[in-house]
Design a protein around this motif. Structure first.
Motif, PDB file in Angstrom:
ATOM      1  N   PHE A  15       0.850  -1.184   0.000  1.00  0.00           N
ATOM      2  CA  PHE A  15       0.000   0.000   0.000  1.00  0.00           C
ATOM      3  C   PHE A  15       0.890   1.240   0.000  1.00  0.00           C
ATOM      4  O   PHE A  15       1.842   1.323   0.768  1.00  0.00           O
ATOM      5  CB  PHE A  15      -0.908  -0.004   1.234  1.00  0.00           C
ATOM      6  N   ARG A  16       0.570   2.203  -0.878  1.00  0.00           N
ATOM      7  CA  ARG A  16       1.348   3.441  -0.965  1.00  0.00           C
ATOM      8  C   ARG A  16       0.393   4.631  -1.040  1.00  0.00           C
ATOM      9  O   ARG A  16      -0.628   4.562  -1.716  1.00  0.00           O
ATOM     10  CB  ARG A  16       2.219   3.420  -2.213  1.00  0.00           C
ATOM     11  N   PHE A  17       0.754   5.713  -0.360  1.00  0.00           N
ATOM     12  CA  PHE A  17       0.000   6.961  -0.500  1.00  0.00           C
ATOM     13  C   PHE A  17       0.960   8.126  -0.407  1.00  0.00           C
ATOM     14  O   PHE A  17       2.054   8.015   0.138  1.00  0.00           O
ATOM     15  CB  PHE A  17      -1.111   7.080   0.547  1.00  0.00           C
ATOM     16  N   GLY A  18       0.544   9.236  -0.973  1.00  0.00           N
ATOM     17  CA  GLY A  18       1.365  10.439  -0.965  1.00  0.00           C
ATOM     18  C   GLY A  18       1.343  11.084  -2.338  1.00  0.00           C
ATOM     19  O   GLY A  18       0.374  10.966  -3.086  1.00  0.00           O
ATOM     20  N   ARG A  19       2.431  11.736  -2.678  1.00  0.00           N
ATOM     21  CA  ARG A  19       2.597  12.335  -4.011  1.00  0.00           C
ATOM     22  C   ARG A  19       3.254  11.265  -4.872  1.00  0.00           C
ATOM     23  O   ARG A  19       4.460  11.033  -4.775  1.00  0.00           O
ATOM     24  CB  ARG A  19       3.460  13.580  -3.915  1.00  0.00           C
ATOM     25  N   ILE A  20       2.452  10.621  -5.725  1.00  0.00           N
ATOM     26  CA  ILE A  20       2.928   9.420  -6.409  1.00  0.00           C
ATOM     27  C   ILE A  20       2.885   9.558  -7.929  1.00  0.00           C
ATOM     28  O   ILE A  20       2.199  10.417  -8.478  1.00  0.00           O
ATOM     29  CB  ILE A  20       2.128   8.176  -5.978  1.00  0.00           C
TER      30      ILE A  20
END
Length: 176
Positions: A15-20
């Protein structure tokens, strides 16, 4: 890019979140995915017929490894990457990755569909300025010998709002 990523359940969930930048994780290839190490043209990195967001924006991505030979990924991000009304213009993508082994040779077979909700002008009717864009694609790479890997990539998007309605590439990587 600036993001946080968490892997869980013996690395079966990522799982990844942020400015992607979703282009680094979707429509990938084992041999045709780098304009600096594998090809001199960025046209081989991702298909020209996928309208990834304009820039790195706020978003989330989830990858599930259902088993050793199947991964499923979903990504959502701001299509115009302007951080304004983030949920109005969403780019979303869903991808299925199959990783079979044929005659002891690894392969990767990726199938995906995407939707870009950013406003688009209809090329045939300039009065229509709030059109969505969407498309689908596939990306294959298959080892055929110890020294050679074949690759193929194809994608298509909505012709009425896109200057490039489809694109394909094919090639072979030889090492040794």
């Amino acid at each position: 890019e600036i993001w946080y990523e968490q892997q869980m359940f013996e690395e079966r969930v990522r799982f990844r979140f942020g400015r992607i930048n979703l282009a680094g994780d979707f429509d990938t290839s084992a041999v045709a995915n780098s304009e600096t190490e594998q090809f001199l043209s960025s046209g081989f990195v991702n298909s020209l017929a996928i309208e990834f967001p304009d820039d790195n924006g706020p978003g989330v991505m989830l990858w599930l490894s259902a088993c050793d030979s199947l991964d499923i990924g979903i990504g959502l991000t701001d299509a115009d990457a302007d951080w304004d009304n983030v949920f109005d213009d969403v780019f979303s993508i869903l991808e299925f990755d199959f990783k079979p082994v044929f005659m002891e040779r690894n392969g990767n077979y990726r199938f995906y569909g995407w939707l870009n909700k950013k406003d688009h002008e209809d090329l045939g009717d300039p009065a229509k300025t709030t059109e969505d864009n969407y498309g689908f694609g596939l990306s294959f790479d298959q080892e055929i010998t110890q020294y050679a890997i074949l690759f193929f990539r194809f994608a298509s998007q909505r012709e009425s709002v896109s200057q490039v309605s489809s694109a394909w590439s094919i090639g072979i990587q030889c090492t040794g």
